[in-house]
Design an enzyme around this catalytic site. Structure first.
Site, PDB file in Angstrom:
ATOM      1  N   CYS A  96       3.218  27.047  39.240  1.00 49.93           N
ATOM      2  CA  CYS A  96       3.728  25.676  39.277  1.00 49.93           C
ATOM      3  C   CYS A  96       5.040  25.677  40.051  1.00 49.93           C
ATOM      4  O   CYS A  96       5.904  26.531  39.812  1.00 49.93           O
ATOM      5  CB  CYS A  96       3.968  25.172  37.858  1.00 49.93           C
ATOM      6  SG  CYS A  96       4.666  23.510  37.818  1.00 49.93           S
ATOM      7  N   HIS A 138      -3.977  20.356  35.905  1.00 44.65           N
ATOM      8  CA  HIS A 138      -2.578  20.813  35.892  1.00 44.65           C
ATOM      9  C   HIS A 138      -1.643  19.654  36.252  1.00 44.65           C
ATOM     10  O   HIS A 138      -0.625  19.420  35.587  1.00 44.65           O
ATOM     11  CB  HIS A 138      -2.426  21.974  36.886  1.00 44.65           C
ATOM     12  CG  HIS A 138      -1.028  22.473  37.066  1.00 44.65           C
ATOM     13  ND1 HIS A 138      -0.634  23.732  36.680  1.00 44.65           N
ATOM     14  CD2 HIS A 138       0.085  21.875  37.601  1.00 44.65           C
ATOM     15  CE1 HIS A 138       0.663  23.880  36.939  1.00 44.65           C
ATOM     16  NE2 HIS A 138       1.110  22.774  37.518  1.00 44.65           N
ATOM     17  N   GLU A 139      -2.007  18.904  37.309  1.00 45.37           N
ATOM     18  CA  GLU A 139      -1.129  17.812  37.762  1.00 45.37           C
ATOM     19  C   GLU A 139      -1.119  16.661  36.758  1.00 45.37           C
ATOM     20  O   GLU A 139      -0.076  16.052  36.509  1.00 45.37           O
ATOM     21  CB  GLU A 139      -1.555  17.310  39.147  1.00 45.37           C
ATOM     22  CG  GLU A 139      -1.531  18.366  40.258  1.00 45.37           C
ATOM     23  CD  GLU A 139      -0.273  19.215  40.301  1.00 45.37           C
ATOM     24  OE1 GLU A 139       0.797  18.752  39.884  1.00 45.37           O
ATOM     25  OE2 GLU A 139      -0.368  20.373  40.754  1.00 45.37           O
ATOM     26  N   HIS A 142       1.277  17.170  34.037  1.00 47.67           N
ATOM     27  CA  HIS A 142       2.670  16.837  34.356  1.00 47.67           C
ATOM     28  C   HIS A 142       2.988  15.391  33.972  1.00 47.67           C
ATOM     29  O   HIS A 142       4.119  15.087  33.594  1.00 47.67           O
ATOM     30  CB  HIS A 142       2.938  17.004  35.859  1.00 47.67           C
ATOM     31  CG  HIS A 142       3.291  18.402  36.270  1.00 47.67           C
ATOM     32  ND1 HIS A 142       4.431  19.041  35.847  1.00 47.67           N
ATOM     33  CD2 HIS A 142       2.654  19.280  37.082  1.00 47.67           C
ATOM     34  CE1 HIS A 142       4.488  20.258  36.383  1.00 47.67           C
ATOM     35  NE2 HIS A 142       3.416  20.429  37.131  1.00 47.67           N
TER      36      HIS A 142
HETATM   37 NI    NI Z   1       2.953  22.145  38.220  1.00 46.57          NI
END
Ligand code: NI
Length: 167
Positions: A96, A138-139, A142
């Site tokens: 990341c 993953h995004e 966030h």
């Molecule tokens: Ni990330």
């Protein structure tokens, strides 16, 4: 478009839940800034708006340059992305841009269906699988203030990073 500075852990803004986007104003500019910032990072295949301090629900994903070739949708900007269905599980290595020096093993769904909008707020739904689906998950994490470190399945990954930082 200039790249923006990338916030890094433990910046508190990375822990906020990002706001739903309801107007088109400024979205193209934010998208272009995210793309430039993602491309400025080493091996960046995705980035989320909160990583540059914009606490709104936009992510950019681009698996065209992934280290291992994978099926993908090219360069995608996703506004208000939402996982509608998910199936299967697979462990894989992730990094990341906001957690430098950590590469960790994370379990993600293998196949997902994602609903999202573009910068003029047209709605789409696409299917993704494998590495691209991993990047999208993953995004989207966030946007909920969830980071790679929360998903690590192998404690040794964290110990290794701590060792690097105290060396
Ligand atoms: Ni990330």
């Amino acid at each position: 478009m200039l790249a923006a500075p990338i916030l890094t852990f433990p910046d508190a803004r990375l822990r906020q839940v990002a706001a739903e986007i309801t107007q088109k104003q400024g979205l193209e500019k934010l998208r272009d800034c995210l793309i430039a910032t993602m491309q400025s990072g080493v091996g960046g295949v995705g980035i989320a708006a909160p990583q540059i301090g914009q606490l709104v629900r936009m992510v950019v994903v681009d698996c065209r340059g992934a280290r291992h070739p994978c099926a993908h949708h090219g360069l995608l900007c996703m506004v208000n992305p939402r996982i509608v269905t998910a199936s299967g599980h697979k462990l894989g290595r992730e990094g990341c841009l906001s957690v430098p020096d950590l590469v960790a093993t994370v379990s993600r769904n293998k196949n997902i269906s994602v609903c999202y909008q573009d910068v003029v707020l047209n709605t789409y739904q696409i299917e993704s699988s494998g590495f691209e689906a991993r990047v999208m998950q993953h995004e989207i994490d966030h946007l909920q203030g969830v980071l790679l470190i929360d998903r690590v399945t192998n404690v040794r990954d964290i110990v290794r990073r701590m060792a690097q930082h105290t060396a």
